[in-house]
Write a protein that holds these residues in place. Structure first.
Motif, PDB file in Angstrom:
ATOM      1  N   LYS A  80      10.729 -33.384  -5.451  1.00 17.09           N
ATOM      2  CA  LYS A  80       9.876 -34.539  -5.801  1.00 17.09           C
ATOM      3  C   LYS A  80       9.476 -34.992  -4.715  1.00 17.09           C
ATOM      4  O   LYS A  80       9.511 -36.156  -4.845  1.00 17.09           O
ATOM      5  N   PRO A 168       7.970 -29.236 -13.163  1.00 16.13           N
ATOM      6  CA  PRO A 168       9.050 -29.221 -13.132  1.00 16.13           C
ATOM      7  C   PRO A 168       9.729 -28.867 -14.030  1.00 16.13           C
ATOM      8  O   PRO A 168      10.090 -29.862 -15.250  1.00 16.13           O
ATOM      9  N   SER A 172      12.218 -35.547 -12.560  1.00 10.46           N
ATOM     10  CA  SER A 172      10.800 -35.324 -12.194  1.00 10.46           C
ATOM     11  C   SER A 172       9.804 -36.328 -12.108  1.00 10.46           C
ATOM     12  O   SER A 172      10.246 -36.599 -13.585  1.00 10.46           O
TER      13      SER A 172
END
Length: 187
Positions: A80, A168, A172
């Motif tokens: 992230k 993701p 995220s």
């Protein structure tokens, strides 16, 4: 009790979903970029500046660069973050060379160096990522545009490309991450 908790935590972490590489979006991005490079004038709608850009040779897909680009896109999605240097302080030159795409030794003099990467986050598709990076809004140097279209002395001779596009898992900050590597062997 502590051992049971640690075992449970390890099992839960093992079953966490991981970001997925979308090779189809990466290929769409690759095809669009090559179309723009060989005929920039046909893409002036929304990117009027392309009418002044000269055609450049098509880029060749390179599996090594693609592997490194995919790993970078997944790493950004997993950890992230969004940046040319990862949280451990490594830039793309290190990873490209480590994977076997040999670079000049002087380009490895510092672990955070990055001479070959454009990244984006949040684009709904690989093609949108390419368009966003070529427009290069809020980037006064227009570094992504120069990199992708080969618009300067450094970027013009680069011929190899690899693209990673990752989607993701929940939580995220972005819906996607893209890493585009354009480089060349034997300078």
């Amino acid at each position: 009790m502590i051992k049971a908790f640690l075992l449970f935590t390890s099992i839960c972490l093992a079953f966490q979903p991981s970001p997925g590489i979308d090779k189809e979006e990466a290929q769409k991005a690759f095809l669009l970029l090559n179309k723009i490079r060989i005929n920039p004038q046909s893409f002036t709608s929304g990117m009027g500046f392309l009418k002044e850009v000269k055609a450049m040779p098509q880029l060749k897909w390179n599996d090594t660069l693609a592997k490194v680009a995919e790993a970078k896109a997944v790493d950004m999605a997993t950890r992230k973050y969004f940046g040319h240097v990862d949280p451990d302080g490594y830039g793309m030159n290190y990873f490209i060379n480590k994977e076997g795409y040999k670079l000049e030794p002087k380009w490895l003099s510092s672990k955070e160096l990055n001479y070959f990467e454009s990244i984006g986050a949040g684009a709904p598709s690989g093609e949108a990522a390419i368009r966003n990076l070529i427009i290069d809004a809020n980037t006064p140097s227009l570094g992504h545009r120069k990199h992708l279209l080969g618009l300067d002395v450094w970027n013009a001779p680069m011929t190899d490309i690899g693209i990673g596009y990752a989607r993701p898992v929940a939580g995220s900050p972005y819906m996607s991450y893209v890493c585009i590597l354009i480089a060349r062997h034997r300078w």
